[in-house]
Scaffold this motif. Structure first.
Motif: not given
Length: 397
Positions: A78-79, A81-83, A91, A94-96, A99-100, A103
């Motif tokens: 999942k992390a 997928q956010w980069g 990056l 917000d949101p990358q 969220n990294i 997660w």
């Protein structure tokens, strides 16, 4: 990390948002070794359930480690997928980045459970194997308890270092934050204990095995099997070094990715090395089953070939008999003088059928008409004191 004021910090736009960095390589390695760890656990359970027919406490700890390893890997995916794996300059905060970090924090919980449970499983197995040495048994108990308690306390402080907890991944909101150096010191202490444990779990059992009275060719594979876990200690050392870049620094996202990559390699190799000492029983059983199957297949194959040859031989004999019988008739001339030469004058054949049984046969008889040659395969059996009976009309043979 300092406390930023809400809404006062600005971040530059990403330079190259399409550059995945080390993300694909990282997630590929992580899933590959996670899959190998799951295969090792599955083979271990097969040995315990179907060959040994008994599950031990070390098996249950390894099952828990496998379940949490899958949960940890799901959080890392999942992390990613956010980069996760991308450079910080590529990056958006917000949101990358938020969220990294989120997660990563969530994934650190099952990750520490895997590290603790896998090592408890290994220690339990070593106690079962070398429990006769009291000092080694108590060393495993005390040291495993110490490292597990330290790791649990470190993880708890790591998750609760901000209040509210959202401040961990979002420094834009006001929050009470502890000095990140505290978490760093605890992380490094826990990782050092893990490294010492991995090395001691290798060196001490190898020294015990070397002193055993067994042939050298049996000692070497055992030692090589255990020494493979040295890589786990190397991964633990690398993780300890990278903790300095990963804890409390949202700007060093490449360091965060490398730290979690080495963390994954450490946990998966711990699982694999903890399962490998159980697997020789599987290879011995499968080798035995292979010998049985091979013998059975060879037996069936040989019987099939033998039956085929017998069937071919019988078929050839039947064809030869048919050909010889008709060849004698086809070579007969329809001349009366030659037909007279075929008159039956041979004595009857009497096989040994018993004292009261005789069997007679005669050569084919032909009528006087030149074109009326008739062949018959009928025979006649006569018994003493019983009337003679013919199986059919015509000339008996």
């Amino acid at each position: 990390m300092s406390d930023p004021g809400a809404g006062t910090t600005t971040f530059p736009p990403p330079v190259n948002p399409n550059d995945p960095g080390i993300g694909p390589l990282m997630i590929g390695f992580m899933w590959t070794f996670t899959s190998l760890a799951m295969i090792a656990i599955a083979l271990r359970l097969y040995v315990r359930v179907f060959i040994v027919e008994k599950l031990g406490l070390d098996d249950w700890f390894m099952i828990v480690a496998g379940i949490f390893q899958l949960a940890y890997q799901a959080c890392m995916t999942k992390a990613y997928q956010w980069g996760l794996g991308m450079d910080s300059m590529n990056l958006t905060y917000d949101p990358q980045i938020t969220n990294i970090l989120k997660w990563n924090l969530i994934g650190s919980i099952p990750g520490i459970v895997v590290a603790i449970c896998a090592r408890i499983s290994i220690a339990t197995l070593l106690i079962r194997l070398f429990g006769g040495r009291k000092w080694f048994k108590w060393y495993l108990i005390v040291f495993t308890t110490l490292q597990s308690a330290t790791a649990a306390a470190t993880e708890m402080l790591y998750c609760l270092q901000t209040d509210p907890i959202e401040g961990f991944w979002n420094p834009m909101i006001p929050a009470r934050r502890l000095d990140p150096m505290i978490a760093k010191v605890l992380w490094m202490t826990g990782q050092t204990l893990f490294t010492v444990a991995d090395l001691s779990y290798v060196i001490l059992p190898v020294s015990f095995i070397w002193k055993l009275k067994m042939p050298l060719h049996r000692k070497i594979p055992l030692m090589a099997l255990i020494c493979m876990s040295i890589f786990t200690a190397v991964a633990s050392i690398m993780r300890t070094i990278l903790v300095q870049e990963a804890v409390g620094q949202a700007e060093a996202m490449q360091g965060v990715a490398r730290m979690f990559l080495w963390a994954n390699l450490e946990t998966t190799f711990t699982i694999i090395m903890g399962c490998l000492p159980i697997l020789p029983k599987l290879f011995q059983q499968e080798r035995f089953n292979f010998v049985i199957i091979k013998s059975y297949v060879q037996t069936v194959f040989n019987r099939t070939i033998r039956s085929f040859h017998q069937g071919t031989r019988r078929s050839q004999q039947a064809q030869d008999a048919k050909h010889n019988g008709y060849h004698g008739l086809e070579s007969v001339k329809t001349d009366k003088h030659h037909m007279a030469a075929l008159a039956p004058d041979s004595p009857p054949h009497k096989p040994a059928l018993g004292p009261n049984t005789t069997c007679s046969s005669r050569e084919p008889n032909f009528s006087d008409a030149a074109g009326d040659i008739t062949r018959t395969d009928q025979f006649m059996v006569s018994y003493e004191g019983a009337p003679t009976r013919s199986d059919g009309p015509g000339i008996g043979r």
